[in-house]
Scaffold this motif. Structure first.
Motif, PDB file in Angstrom:
ATOM      1  N   LYS A  65      -5.051   7.899   3.501  1.00  0.00           N
ATOM      2  CA  LYS A  65      -6.510   7.875   3.363  1.00  0.00           C
ATOM      3  C   LYS A  65      -7.146   6.911   4.359  1.00  0.00           C
ATOM      4  O   LYS A  65      -8.174   7.217   4.955  1.00  0.00           O
ATOM      5  CB  LYS A  65      -6.906   7.501   1.936  1.00  0.00           C
ATOM      6  N   VAL A  66      -6.528   5.762   4.553  1.00  0.00           N
ATOM      7  CA  VAL A  66      -7.046   4.782   5.511  1.00  0.00           C
ATOM      8  C   VAL A  66      -6.998   5.361   6.921  1.00  0.00           C
ATOM      9  O   VAL A  66      -7.957   5.243   7.692  1.00  0.00           O
ATOM     10  CB  VAL A  66      -6.252   3.451   5.428  1.00  0.00           C
ATOM     11  N   PHE A  67      -5.890   6.011   7.277  1.00  0.00           N
ATOM     12  CA  PHE A  67      -5.788   6.577   8.611  1.00  0.00           C
ATOM     13  C   PHE A  67      -6.783   7.711   8.810  1.00  0.00           C
ATOM     14  O   PHE A  67      -7.407   7.830   9.866  1.00  0.00           O
ATOM     15  CB  PHE A  67      -4.373   7.063   8.914  1.00  0.00           C
ATOM     16  N   ILE A  68      -6.953   8.558   7.803  1.00  0.00           N
ATOM     17  CA  ILE A  68      -7.927   9.654   7.891  1.00  0.00           C
ATOM     18  C   ILE A  68      -9.326   9.094   8.094  1.00  0.00           C
ATOM     19  O   ILE A  68     -10.086   9.577   8.942  1.00  0.00           O
ATOM     20  CB  ILE A  68      -7.850  10.555   6.647  1.00  0.00           C
ATOM     21  N   ASP A  69      -9.662   8.071   7.343  1.00  0.00           N
ATOM     22  CA  ASP A  69     -10.968   7.412   7.495  1.00  0.00           C
ATOM     23  C   ASP A  69     -11.137   6.847   8.908  1.00  0.00           C
ATOM     24  O   ASP A  69     -12.177   7.038   9.544  1.00  0.00           O
ATOM     25  CB  ASP A  69     -11.076   6.273   6.482  1.00  0.00           C
ATOM     26  N   SER A  70     -10.121   6.165   9.395  1.00  0.00           N
ATOM     27  CA  SER A  70     -10.166   5.592  10.745  1.00  0.00           C
ATOM     28  C   SER A  70     -10.275   6.686  11.799  1.00  0.00           C
ATOM     29  O   SER A  70     -11.027   6.552  12.772  1.00  0.00           O
ATOM     30  CB  SER A  70      -8.906   4.768  11.019  1.00  0.00           C
TER      31      SER A  70
ATOM     32  N   MET B 193       0.857  -1.168   0.000  1.00  0.00           N
ATOM     33  CA  MET B 193       0.000   0.000   0.000  1.00  0.00           C
ATOM     34  C   MET B 193       0.905   1.233   0.000  1.00  0.00           C
ATOM     35  O   MET B 193       1.819   1.329   0.801  1.00  0.00           O
ATOM     36  CB  MET B 193      -0.885  -0.027   1.246  1.00  0.00           C
ATOM     37  N   ASN B 194       0.637   2.188  -0.896  1.00  0.00           N
ATOM     38  CA  ASN B 194       1.495   3.368  -0.954  1.00  0.00           C
ATOM     39  C   ASN B 194       1.099   4.392   0.111  1.00  0.00           C
ATOM     40  O   ASN B 194       0.092   4.261   0.796  1.00  0.00           O
ATOM     41  CB  ASN B 194       1.493   3.979  -2.360  1.00  0.00           C
ATOM     42  N   GLU B 195       1.937   5.432   0.243  1.00  0.00           N
ATOM     43  CA  GLU B 195       1.746   6.429   1.304  1.00  0.00           C
ATOM     44  C   GLU B 195       0.397   7.130   1.208  1.00  0.00           C
ATOM     45  O   GLU B 195      -0.264   7.350   2.223  1.00  0.00           O
ATOM     46  CB  GLU B 195       2.875   7.459   1.242  1.00  0.00           C
ATOM     47  N   ASN B 196      -0.037   7.469   0.000  1.00  0.00           N
ATOM     48  CA  ASN B 196      -1.328   8.148  -0.158  1.00  0.00           C
ATOM     49  C   ASN B 196      -2.482   7.276   0.307  1.00  0.00           C
ATOM     50  O   ASN B 196      -3.405   7.761   0.964  1.00  0.00           O
ATOM     51  CB  ASN B 196      -1.554   8.567  -1.619  1.00  0.00           C
ATOM     52  N   ASN B 197      -2.448   5.996  -0.037  1.00  0.00           N
ATOM     53  CA  ASN B 197      -3.514   5.088   0.394  1.00  0.00           C
ATOM     54  C   ASN B 197      -3.495   4.886   1.901  1.00  0.00           C
ATOM     55  O   ASN B 197      -4.552   4.824   2.528  1.00  0.00           O
ATOM     56  CB  ASN B 197      -3.410   3.739  -0.321  1.00  0.00           C
ATOM     57  N   MET B 198      -2.299   4.779   2.483  1.00  0.00           N
ATOM     58  CA  MET B 198      -2.196   4.621   3.939  1.00  0.00           C
ATOM     59  C   MET B 198      -2.746   5.856   4.643  1.00  0.00           C
ATOM     60  O   MET B 198      -3.430   5.735   5.659  1.00  0.00           O
ATOM     61  CB  MET B 198      -0.746   4.365   4.347  1.00  0.00           C
TER      62      MET B 198
ATOM     63  N   ASP C   2      -1.549  23.934   4.899  1.00  0.00           N
ATOM     64  CA  ASP C   2      -0.309  23.905   4.115  1.00  0.00           C
ATOM     65  C   ASP C   2      -0.064  22.546   3.460  1.00  0.00           C
ATOM     66  O   ASP C   2       1.030  21.987   3.516  1.00  0.00           O
ATOM     67  CB  ASP C   2       0.899  24.284   4.975  1.00  0.00           C
ATOM     68  N   ASP C   3      -1.105  21.991   2.849  1.00  0.00           N
ATOM     69  CA  ASP C   3      -1.020  20.712   2.137  1.00  0.00           C
ATOM     70  C   ASP C   3      -0.714  19.515   3.034  1.00  0.00           C
ATOM     71  O   ASP C   3      -0.155  18.520   2.580  1.00  0.00           O
ATOM     72  CB  ASP C   3       0.010  20.768   1.011  1.00  0.00           C
ATOM     73  N   GLU C   4      -1.038  19.608   4.293  1.00  0.00           N
ATOM     74  CA  GLU C   4      -0.811  18.515   5.240  1.00  0.00           C
ATOM     75  C   GLU C   4      -2.067  18.314   6.083  1.00  0.00           C
ATOM     76  O   GLU C   4      -2.754  19.269   6.425  1.00  0.00           O
ATOM     77  CB  GLU C   4       0.349  18.820   6.194  1.00  0.00           C
ATOM     78  N   TYR C   5      -2.364  17.063   6.445  1.00  0.00           N
ATOM     79  CA  TYR C   5      -3.435  16.758   7.385  1.00  0.00           C
ATOM     80  C   TYR C   5      -2.851  16.663   8.786  1.00  0.00           C
ATOM     81  O   TYR C   5      -1.768  16.104   8.982  1.00  0.00           O
ATOM     82  CB  TYR C   5      -4.090  15.407   7.070  1.00  0.00           C
TER      83      TYR C   5
END
Length: 79
Positions: A8-13, A1-6, A57-60
């Motif tokens: 997204k999963v963490f944001i969802d969680s 799983m790439n960084e972007n997908n990881m 600034d482009d970061e979550y």
């Protein structure tokens, strides 16, 4: 799983935990000089009460606190 997908999963969680009033447990990961992932801070496990996610600034960032403290902590998610 790439960084972007990881991310997204963490944001969802994180959003699910915020909505349901549950705590979040996580460890920071970094990429070493051999391009292998390893835990930062000797694998320290963070257990926090999440309040919200913000985009700056482009970061979550996840904002929350520990049970023992009254102040807020900020954790960058997508690095």
């Amino acid at each position: 799983m790439n960084e972007n997908n990881m991310t997204k999963v963490f944001i969802d969680s994180a959003m699910n935990a915020i909505r349901s009033g549950k705590k979040i447990e996580f460890r920071y990961v970094k990429t070493n000089s051999k391009l292998k992932e390893e835990y930062k801070r000797d694998g320290l496990v963070y257990l926090i009460n999440p309040y919200t996610l913000i985009w700056k600034d482009d970061e979550y960032y996840l904002i929350g606190n520990y049970d023992k403290h009254n102040d807020l902590s900020f954790y960058r998610l997508n690095r």
